[in-house]
Scaffold this motif. Structure first.
Motif, PDB file in Angstrom:
ATOM      1  N   LEU A  29       0.828  -1.205   0.000  1.00 45.51           N
ATOM      2  CA  LEU A  29       0.000   0.000   0.000  1.00 45.51           C
ATOM      3  C   LEU A  29       0.863   1.256   0.000  1.00 45.51           C
ATOM      4  N   TYR A  30       1.927   1.230   0.814  1.00 44.01           N
ATOM      5  CA  TYR A  30       2.761   2.427   0.945  1.00 44.01           C
ATOM      6  C   TYR A  30       3.553   2.730  -0.325  1.00 44.01           C
ATOM      7  N   THR A  31       3.784   1.692  -1.190  1.00 43.51           N
ATOM      8  CA  THR A  31       4.437   1.971  -2.469  1.00 43.51           C
ATOM      9  C   THR A  31       3.615   2.974  -3.263  1.00 43.51           C
ATOM     10  N   PHE A  32       2.307   2.725  -3.312  1.00 43.96           N
ATOM     11  CA  PHE A  32       1.449   3.628  -4.086  1.00 43.96           C
ATOM     12  C   PHE A  32       1.314   4.979  -3.399  1.00 43.96           C
ATOM     13  N   LEU A  33       1.226   4.965  -2.067  1.00 46.27           N
ATOM     14  CA  LEU A  33       1.184   6.236  -1.344  1.00 46.27           C
ATOM     15  C   LEU A  33       2.434   7.043  -1.646  1.00 46.27           C
ATOM     16  N   TYR A  34       3.588   6.349  -1.639  1.00 48.65           N
ATOM     17  CA  TYR A  34       4.850   7.037  -1.907  1.00 48.65           C
ATOM     18  C   TYR A  34       4.848   7.657  -3.297  1.00 48.65           C
ATOM     19  N   LEU A  35       4.364   6.870  -4.296  1.00 48.55           N
ATOM     20  CA  LEU A  35       4.308   7.402  -5.657  1.00 48.55           C
ATOM     21  C   LEU A  35       3.421   8.638  -5.716  1.00 48.55           C
ATOM     22  N   GLY A  36       2.278   8.598  -5.011  1.00 50.39           N
ATOM     23  CA  GLY A  36       1.390   9.747  -5.002  1.00 50.39           C
ATOM     24  C   GLY A  36       2.040  10.970  -4.385  1.00 50.39           C
ATOM     25  N   VAL A  37       2.642  10.765  -3.206  1.00 44.26           N
ATOM     26  CA  VAL A  37       3.312  11.887  -2.531  1.00 44.26           C
ATOM     27  C   VAL A  37       4.410  12.450  -3.414  1.00 44.26           C
ATOM     28  N   PHE A  38       5.160  11.547  -4.067  1.00 47.89           N
ATOM     29  CA  PHE A  38       6.256  11.985  -4.925  1.00 47.89           C
ATOM     30  C   PHE A  38       5.732  12.816  -6.087  1.00 47.89           C
ATOM     31  N   LEU A  39       4.629  12.365  -6.711  1.00 46.85           N
ATOM     32  CA  LEU A  39       4.078  13.125  -7.842  1.00 46.85           C
ATOM     33  C   LEU A  39       3.605  14.501  -7.397  1.00 46.85           C
ATOM     34  N   ILE A  40       2.944  14.561  -6.223  1.00 45.10           N
ATOM     35  CA  ILE A  40       2.464  15.857  -5.745  1.00 45.10           C
ATOM     36  C   ILE A  40       3.639  16.797  -5.496  1.00 45.10           C
ATOM     37  N   GLU A  41       4.688  16.273  -4.829  1.00 47.10           N
ATOM     38  CA  GLU A  41       5.866  17.105  -4.579  1.00 47.10           C
ATOM     39  C   GLU A  41       6.495  17.570  -5.878  1.00 47.10           C
ATOM     40  N   LEU A  42       6.515  16.656  -6.879  1.00 43.03           N
ATOM     41  CA  LEU A  42       7.108  16.971  -8.183  1.00 43.03           C
ATOM     42  C   LEU A  42       6.370  18.144  -8.819  1.00 43.03           C
ATOM     43  N   ILE A  43       5.034  18.091  -8.789  1.00 44.94           N
ATOM     44  CA  ILE A  43       4.261  19.150  -9.434  1.00 44.94           C
ATOM     45  C   ILE A  43       4.432  20.465  -8.676  1.00 44.94           C
ATOM     46  N   LYS A  44       4.403  20.383  -7.322  1.00 40.77           N
ATOM     47  CA  LYS A  44       4.575  21.601  -6.538  1.00 40.77           C
ATOM     48  C   LYS A  44       5.928  22.251  -6.825  1.00 40.77           C
ATOM     49  N   ALA A  45       6.981  21.424  -6.851  1.00 42.62           N
ATOM     50  CA  ALA A  45       8.320  21.967  -7.062  1.00 42.62           C
ATOM     51  C   ALA A  45       8.464  22.526  -8.469  1.00 42.62           C
ATOM     52  N   ASN A  46       7.815  21.870  -9.434  1.00 43.12           N
ATOM     53  CA  ASN A  46       7.873  22.373 -10.804  1.00 43.12           C
ATOM     54  C   ASN A  46       7.253  23.748 -10.919  1.00 43.12           C
ATOM     55  N   ILE A  47       6.091  23.925 -10.277  1.00 45.88           N
ATOM     56  CA  ILE A  47       5.435  25.237 -10.329  1.00 45.88           C
ATOM     57  C   ILE A  47       6.336  26.284  -9.679  1.00 45.88           C
ATOM     58  N   ASP A  48       6.948  25.900  -8.547  1.00 52.11           N
ATOM     59  CA  ASP A  48       7.824  26.836  -7.836  1.00 52.11           C
ATOM     60  C   ASP A  48       9.002  27.273  -8.714  1.00 52.11           C
ATOM     61  N   VAL A  49       9.656  26.301  -9.368  1.00 49.00           N
ATOM     62  CA  VAL A  49      10.821  26.643 -10.189  1.00 49.00           C
ATOM     63  C   VAL A  49      10.393  27.449 -11.411  1.00 49.00           C
ATOM     64  N   THR A  50       9.224  27.114 -11.986  1.00 47.73           N
ATOM     65  CA  THR A  50       8.726  27.898 -13.116  1.00 47.73           C
ATOM     66  C   THR A  50       8.566  29.363 -12.735  1.00 47.73           C
ATOM     67  N   LYS A  51       7.981  29.600 -11.542  1.00 49.15           N
ATOM     68  CA  LYS A  51       7.822  30.980 -11.077  1.00 49.15           C
ATOM     69  C   LYS A  51       9.168  31.679 -10.976  1.00 49.15           C
ATOM     70  N   ARG A  52      10.147  30.986 -10.401  1.00 47.88           N
ATOM     71  CA  ARG A  52      11.454  31.614 -10.222  1.00 47.88           C
ATOM     72  C   ARG A  52      12.113  31.940 -11.548  1.00 47.88           C
ATOM     73  N   VAL A  53      11.997  31.019 -12.524  1.00 47.55           N
ATOM     74  CA  VAL A  53      12.658  31.240 -13.806  1.00 47.55           C
ATOM     75  C   VAL A  53      12.016  32.400 -14.544  1.00 47.55           C
ATOM     76  N   LEU A  54      10.683  32.494 -14.475  1.00 46.61           N
ATOM     77  CA  LEU A  54       9.992  33.479 -15.300  1.00 46.61           C
ATOM     78  C   LEU A  54       9.920  34.859 -14.666  1.00 46.61           C
ATOM     79  N   SER A  55      10.114  34.971 -13.334  1.00 47.64           N
ATOM     80  CA  SER A  55       9.995  36.309 -12.753  1.00 47.64           C
ATOM     81  C   SER A  55      11.246  37.115 -13.080  1.00 47.64           C
ATOM     82  N   PRO A  56      11.065  38.395 -13.420  1.00 47.82           N
ATOM     83  CA  PRO A  56      12.169  39.198 -13.980  1.00 47.82           C
ATOM     84  C   PRO A  56      13.368  39.348 -13.045  1.00 47.82           C
TER      85      PRO A  56
END
Lengths: 162, 124
Positions: free
Chosen positions: A59-86
């Motif tokens: 069960l925790y394998t799938f939980l881990y994958l879910g948590v990892f995907l959520i963190e991945l998306i959050k971090a991607n949005i964060d880095v996108t903001k940093r790259v694009l802000s002047p």
């Protein structure tokens, strides 16, 4: 025995994904190949010795994958903001974190997860100490950085591996 | 079933946007370490979302099978191999003493090398 079993399962899943059919003949060839390959390459290996084969770990394998995907998306949005802000609001540095995980495989997965998350990057591993390049250093002391970067993955990996 | 095609198209666009942002990041970031940081963006969300988008866009061909499985295998192999290669690149850069940017706040690894807690790998 456990190593053989886990490598058989991994190879079989890869075979099924590549073929995407459940024909009996296909299953037979696949399992034959998987058994042969796991005996050739993994009869003495110790890759999966520390893995836990309990329903909770499954069960925790799938939980881990879910948590990892959520963190991945959050971090991607964060880095996108940093790259694009002047003003390019980055605040980089190399911090030190300590992990509670004992087995090599769990540490490997932890380091890989940290590297795959944009904004953090495993630079060097020394036993239980990871040196992480972080694009936005918030805390420089070991405990807080560990809590911030490692704990969210660690609590799932602890269940998966001894 | 037109909406599956639309979903695939939107995901392809998102993947392309992600790749574009990481290319801009490569140009804008001040040093090699931060450039690799934005590079991992391209490989994770950019590539994965693009693959899923292509898979959804071609939903007419799902009857032949293989699509979903192959997309999953591609994603798994990207997730397995990418961190290893980029970690090795970055570590090599660090121990070749590629300078960190002036914006850098802390460098705990250097402190520990100076205190002899961590040994530098020897040059070959």
């Amino acid at each position: 025995m456990k190593n053989l079993f886990v490598s058989f399962v991994v190879l079989m899943i890869a075979w099924l994904l590549l073929n995407w059919t459940l024909d009996p003949i296909n299953l037979l060839i696949g399992s034959g190949l998987s058994i042969a390959l796991s005996f050739i390459f993994c009869s003495k290996c110790e890759l999966f010795t520390s893995i836990n084969l309990t329903p909770k770990a499954f069960l925790y394998t799938f939980l881990y994958l879910g948590v990892f995907l959520i963190e991945l998306i959050k971090a991607n949005i964060d880095v996108t903001k940093r790259v694009l802000s002047p003003s390019l609001p980055i605040n980089p540095g190399i911090v030190k974190v300590k992990t509670r995980l004992k087995s090599k495989m769990a540490r490997l997965i932890l380091a890989d997860s940290i590297t795959l998350t944009p904004g953090t990057f495993t630079l060097q591993v020394e036993g239980d100490t990871f040196y992480i390049h972080w694009i936005n250093v918030e805390h420089t002391d070991v405990e807080t950085a560990t809590k911030e970067l490692v704990s969210k993955f660690e609590k799932y990996l602890e269940v998966l591996y001894d | 079933m037109e909406w599956i095609k639309w979903l695939g198209a939107v995901m392809l666009l998102m993947g392309a946007f992600s790749l574009l942002v990481s290319a801009i990041g490569l140009l804008r970031m001040p040093d090699v370490y931060n450039r690799v940081q934005t590079g991992t963006k391209a490989s994770t969300l950019g590539a994965i979302v693009s693959f899923i988008g292509v898979g959804l866009y071609q939903y007419e061909n799902w009857g032949d099978g293989n699509w979903v499985g192959r997309v999953l295998v591609l994603i798994i192999f990207i997730l397995l191999t990418n961190p290893v290669s980029s970690h090795v690149l970055m570590r090599a850069a660090y121990f070749m003493k590629v300078p960190l940017t002036k914006l850098t706040k802390t460098d705990k690894l250097k402190e520990d090398i100076n205190n002899n807690i961590v040994k530098e790998p020897e040059n070959e």
